[in-house]
Each structure stands twice: as structure tokens, then as C-alpha cells.
Design a protein around this motif. Structure first.
Motif, PDB file in Angstrom:
ATOM      1  N   PHE A  50       0.944  -1.252  -0.066  1.00 24.22           N
ATOM      2  CA  PHE A  50       0.107   0.001   0.032  1.00 24.22           C
ATOM      3  C   PHE A  50       1.005   1.305  -0.072  1.00 24.22           C
ATOM      4  O   PHE A  50       1.894   1.191   0.715  1.00 24.22           O
ATOM      5  CB  PHE A  50      -1.186   0.181   1.051  1.00 24.22           C
ATOM      6  N   ALA A  51       0.410   2.255  -0.795  1.00 20.08           N
ATOM      7  CA  ALA A  51       1.132   3.312  -0.817  1.00 20.08           C
ATOM      8  C   ALA A  51       1.029   4.254   0.476  1.00 20.08           C
ATOM      9  O   ALA A  51       1.883   5.021   0.918  1.00 20.08           O
ATOM     10  CB  ALA A  51       0.704   4.481  -2.140  1.00 20.08           C
ATOM     11  N   ILE A  52      -0.232   4.234   1.156  1.00 17.24           N
ATOM     12  CA  ILE A  52      -0.573   4.929   2.635  1.00 17.24           C
ATOM     13  C   ILE A  52      -1.002   3.829   3.228  1.00 17.24           C
ATOM     14  O   ILE A  52      -1.753   2.869   2.905  1.00 17.24           O
ATOM     15  CB  ILE A  52      -1.393   6.116   2.199  1.00 17.24           C
ATOM     16  N   PRO A  53      -1.026   3.891   4.411  1.00 15.61           N
ATOM     17  CA  PRO A  53      -1.460   3.006   5.736  1.00 15.61           C
ATOM     18  C   PRO A  53      -2.784   3.220   6.054  1.00 15.61           C
ATOM     19  O   PRO A  53      -3.425   2.436   6.867  1.00 15.61           O
ATOM     20  CB  PRO A  53      -0.600   3.470   6.836  1.00 15.61           C
ATOM     21  N   GLN A  54      -3.661   4.048   5.383  1.00 14.25           N
ATOM     22  CA  GLN A  54      -5.247   4.136   5.922  1.00 14.25           C
ATOM     23  C   GLN A  54      -5.990   3.016   5.948  1.00 14.25           C
ATOM     24  O   GLN A  54      -6.804   2.738   6.869  1.00 14.25           O
ATOM     25  CB  GLN A  54      -5.726   5.474   5.037  1.00 14.25           C
ATOM     26  N   ALA A  55      -5.910   2.260   4.780  1.00 16.42           N
ATOM     27  CA  ALA A  55      -6.599   0.951   4.726  1.00 16.42           C
ATOM     28  C   ALA A  55      -6.371   0.241   6.134  1.00 16.42           C
ATOM     29  O   ALA A  55      -7.264  -0.189   6.782  1.00 16.42           O
ATOM     30  CB  ALA A  55      -6.344   0.217   3.788  1.00 16.42           C
ATOM     31  N   ILE A  56      -5.163   0.013   6.651  1.00 11.07           N
ATOM     32  CA  ILE A  56      -4.767  -0.720   7.761  1.00 11.07           C
ATOM     33  C   ILE A  56      -5.668  -0.275   9.121  1.00 11.07           C
ATOM     34  O   ILE A  56      -6.104  -0.797   9.885  1.00 11.07           O
ATOM     35  CB  ILE A  56      -3.197  -1.006   7.780  1.00 11.07           C
ATOM     36  N   TYR A  57      -5.212   1.233   9.173  1.00 11.94           N
ATOM     37  CA  TYR A  57      -6.221   1.955  10.295  1.00 11.94           C
ATOM     38  C   TYR A  57      -7.611   1.658  10.390  1.00 11.94           C
ATOM     39  O   TYR A  57      -8.116   1.470  11.271  1.00 11.94           O
ATOM     40  CB  TYR A  57      -5.500   3.542  10.292  1.00 11.94           C
ATOM     41  N   LYS A  58      -8.115   1.875   9.186  1.00  7.61           N
ATOM     42  CA  LYS A  58      -9.639   1.595   8.963  1.00  7.61           C
ATOM     43  C   LYS A  58     -10.120   0.260   9.496  1.00  7.61           C
ATOM     44  O   LYS A  58     -11.043   0.076   9.885  1.00  7.61           O
ATOM     45  CB  LYS A  58     -10.037   2.036   7.587  1.00  7.61           C
ATOM     46  N   TRP A  59      -9.211  -0.747   8.876  1.00  9.45           N
ATOM     47  CA  TRP A  59      -9.438  -2.014   9.502  1.00  9.45           C
ATOM     48  C   TRP A  59      -9.575  -2.379  11.128  1.00  9.45           C
ATOM     49  O   TRP A  59     -10.235  -2.764  11.622  1.00  9.45           O
ATOM     50  CB  TRP A  59      -8.435  -3.054   8.808  1.00  9.45           C
TER      51      TRP A  59
END
Length: 78
Positions: free
Chosen positions: A36-45
């Protein structure tokens, strides 16, 4: 109509966070694993805002050495 079980997104996110910490991985580590280019998906999970896609659940299960079912928290139908 019969009620169907649902995934508790917040508790599932808490499980993902606990497993990440248990395995000594940072959000950046997961970001790199997924590319991932940015970590936002992981934080949302982790926050339970969204769920990982099925293919991402498969990768997480492999990284954490658990079954997908061990990450998901299902609220049974009442």
C-alpha cells in the motif's frame, strides 16, 4: 424472515490490532507487506470502519498464522 449472522466490524478490527501487536508488526510493516502507498486501509481495518477484502483477509491470516475465522467476530442472529 430469518435473521442472518453479521460480522462485528469493531471487534474484528480489535482482533486485527491485537494480532498485529502480538506478532510485533507495525502498521508500516503491514503497509509494506500489502504494498500500500499509504497506511489508511490498515487503520480503517483496526478501527472497524471497514473490513479487509477476502484476498487481504487471506494475506492477514497467513501473516498472523491464524485461520480467517479466528480474526472475524460474528454476531449471531437473534
Amino acid at each position: 424472515m430469518e435473521q442472518m449472522p453479521t460480522i462485528n466490524m469493531v471487534k474484528t478490527g480489535e482482533n486485527i490490532l491485537k494480532l498485529r501487536l502480538k506478532h510485533g508488526l507495525s502498521v508500516k510493516d503491514l503497509q509494506d507487506i500489502f504494498g500500500f502507498a499509504i497506511p489508511q486501509a490498515i487503520y480503517k481495518w483496526q478501527q472497524g470502519t471497514t473490513l479487509p477484502s477476502v484476498d487481504n483477509l487471506l494475506v492477514l491470516a497467513n501473516v498472523f498464522h491464524v485461520h480467517i475465522e479466528d480474526m472475524l467476530v460474528v454476531d449471531e442472529a437473534v
